[in-house]
Design an enzyme around this catalytic site. Structure first.
Site, short mmCIF file in Angstrom:
data_model
loop_
_atom_site.label_atom_id
_atom_site.label_comp_id
_atom_site.label_asym_id
_atom_site.label_seq_id
_atom_site.Cartn_x
_atom_site.Cartn_y
_atom_site.Cartn_z
N CYS A 184 -1.55 8.93 4.03
CA CYS A 184 -1.57 8.33 2.54
C CYS A 184 -2.78 8.97 1.89
O CYS A 184 -2.80 8.82 0.54
CB CYS A 184 -1.43 6.90 2.55
SG CYS A 184 -2.66 6.07 3.48
N GLU A 238 0.95 -1.02 0.04
CA GLU A 238 -0.05 -0.02 0.09
C GLU A 238 0.87 1.20 0.03
O GLU A 238 1.81 1.56 0.85
CB GLU A 238 -0.90 0.06 1.35
CG GLU A 238 -1.80 -1.16 1.40
CD GLU A 238 -2.85 -1.18 0.27
OE1 GLU A 238 -3.35 -0.05 -0.07
OE2 GLU A 238 -3.24 -2.15 -0.33
#
Ligand code: NAP
Length: 531
Positions: free
Chosen positions: A303, A266
């Protein structure tokens, strides 16, 4: 540091390291402090890998109830650390105590959610196609399948989530729930926090009498420690949260192994925000404020931080830019979780500012050694279309405002995007309908679409998708958040004409685990419990 002495945790023991030393760094001063940690050496990784390989079959054979108890014991242990953990994490990352408390609550919730998933049990996707020896022209075999653990998982967490994406974070919780031993490569930005949490996991493994190789924590600041772990033959899969460069490096290493393994990485994301014309005209200023506030959360160290906002020039755009500029320009710089994050942010800004991009606002510079300065950048879509660097993450509190000449340019901008974790669309009235083609294209680029909100704040729930097409994640079919993330660590396994009493409990005729199953092509609920 209380309860932390710089050891690796291998085979149920705290082991003094022998590799190169490093310390935690106080992000407010840039000064090292606390005990010396050591890069895990080849011998230490070999030892942890061999123990994990030995533990894998018996840990895979534990009952769901045993693994649920393990997860709940870890959750209770994290809570029992009380303020000691909060103080440690704040000292190593400069994240405020409230944020750390919330992140711990999220980490505990994740562990509890996987425990509840194990209690329910049906996630194993049990399927039974009963045999028919009388079928013509050939007998039909009895075929049964379910999901089984892959084997030892290497976990790499990110610097910005020292709890929820670290030693006992979502990757570890989901892998242990699946029945996979976990070897964590500790993030060098929070080594003391890693050890404190790692000791809780190690104690829980011991308390439940599970094999000592079920869990290991290996510290490391050099890429080489992580690389050796990924290359270890016992490792069956990798969970990674971090930068594009790190994720790419681990994917390449895993693919180059004699026996390639999956890497569920990720990575970073720009999380584009589109402001459609009616919304722009009606509430440009308010949307600008909302986006700036989201980008300033934790100084952009998420993120899901909104790194790009785009619109078609017209009514409301001056108000949007003015509010973005005033909010970001008025914000003071704040600390990064580690000096390397500030260095990366400044490098990224230098790269971007060398292009035809205007610095529309800059916040007050900070005095802290690791201060990140909020920045609003502005560029025409035609420039962004020519410059790939403007379409990739600037990790920190920077927003790129992109003005499109017309609908065609907005469409081209969306088409040029790589994968992102999220995209947000602000629309009023018939905006969503009128721009249906653009929104459909956007859907092909992301894991999560958000209407009239902000991308920060990932709800930890069963329906969440935290992932997306490359380069947001290495495999868009999976999520790193929510209970579906367990699917990364399992594979389907099938038994044909197997003796009934030798089948896994999940596949037996009397359904002793009371699972929802697919039997002869139809979903079946367990019979109601007698009493
Ligand atoms: P990072 O520098 O990539 O580090 C992550 C981990 O990977 C560390 O343990 C690091 O250890 C290791 N690593 C990095 N490059 C490596 C390599 N070439 N070989 C072996 N190991 C390597 O990431 P970060 O700076 O901590 O975190 C910030 C990034 O994470 C941002 O881009 C952010 O967007 C992203 N992030 C993504 C998510 C998500 O869910 N998608 C969540 C949070 C953060 P060493 O440095 O010791 O090698």
């Amino acid at each position: 540091m209380n309860g932390v002495d710089g050891r690796h945790l291998i085979g149920g023991r705290a082991v003094a390291g022998s590799g190169d030393g490093f310390q935690a760094v106080d992000p407010t001063t840039g000064q090292p402090f606390g005990p010396v940690f050591h890069d895990a050496t080849a011998a230490e990784i070999e030892s942890a890998g061999a123990l994990a390989a030995a533990a894998a079959p018996s840990f895979a054979a534990t009952s769901p109830a045993q693994r649920a108890r393990l997860l709940r014991t870890i959750a209770d242990g994290l809570s029992a650390l009380g303020d000691a953990l909060v103080t440690m994490v704040s000292a190593e990352t400069a994240l405020p105590a409230v944020r750390v408390q919330n992140e711990r609550a999220r980490t505990v919730l994740q562990l509890q959610q996987f425990a509840a998933l194990l209690d329910d049990g049906s996630w194993v996707d049990a399927r039974i196609d009963r045999g028919d020896p009388a079928r013509q022209p050939q007998p039909k075999p009895d075929v049964r399948s379910m999901l089984v653990p892959l084997g030892p998982v290497a976990v790499f967490g990110a610097s910005n989530f020292p709890l929820a994406y670290s030693v006992a974070g979502g990757d570890t919780a989901s892998a242990l729930a699946a029945g996979c031993p976990v070897l964590v490569k500790g993030h060098p930005a929070h080594p003391g926090s890693s050890e404190l949490v790692g000791r809780v996991v190690m104690a829980a493994v011991a308390a439940l009498g599970l094999p000592a190789g079920t869990f290991a924590l290996l510290h490391g600041r050099s890429h080489e420690s992580g690389a050796m772990l990924v290359r270890h033959p016992a490792i069956a899969a990798v969970g990674f949260t971090g930068s594009h460069q790190g994720g790419r490096a681990l994917c390449d290493l895993a693919a180059a192994r004699p026996q390639p393994i999956p890497v569920f990485a990720e990575m970073g994301s720009m999380n584009p925000v589109l402001v459609l014309p009616r919304a722009l005209a009606a509430r440009g200023a308010a949307i600008g404020e909302q986006i700036a506030a989201s980008a300033l959360l934790a100084m952009g160290q998420f993120c899901t931080s909104p790194g790009m906002v785009a619109w078609i020039e017209g009514a409301g755009d001056a108000a949007l830019v003015a509010s973005l500029a005033s909010k970001l320009g008025a914000a003071a710089a704040g600390p990064s979780v580690h000096p390397s994050i500030r260095a990366g942010y400044e490098r990224a800004l230098q790269q971007v500012e060398a292009l035809p991009v205007e610095v529309a606002a800059r916040g007050a510079p900070g005095t802290a050694a690791t201060a990140l300065c909020p920045t609003l950048l502005a560029a025409r879509a035609s420039v962004v279309l020519q410059q790939p660097r403007l379409r990739s993450e600037i990790y920190g509190p920077a927003v790129l405002a992109v003005r499109c000449r017309d609908r065609g340019e907005l469409s081209a901008l969306v088409a040029a995007q790589g994968g992102h974790l999220t995209a947000t669309v602000h629309g009023d009235g018939d905006d969503f309908g009128a721009f249906g083609d653009v929104v459909a294209m956007l859907q092909s680029k992301v894991g999560r679409l958000i209407a009239n909100g902000v991308p920060t704040g990932v709800e930890v729930c069963a329906a969440m998708v935290h992932g997306g097409p490359w380069p947001a994640a290495s495999d868009a079919r999976f999520s790193a958040v929510g209970t579906t993330s367990i699917r990364r660590w399992v594979r389907p396994m099938c038994w044909q004409d197997w003796p009934r009493d030798a089948l896994p409990l999940a596949l037996r005729d009397d359904n002793p685990l009371r699972l929802r199953r697919m039997v002869d092509g139809r979903h079946e609920l367990p019979a109601p419990a007698a009493n």
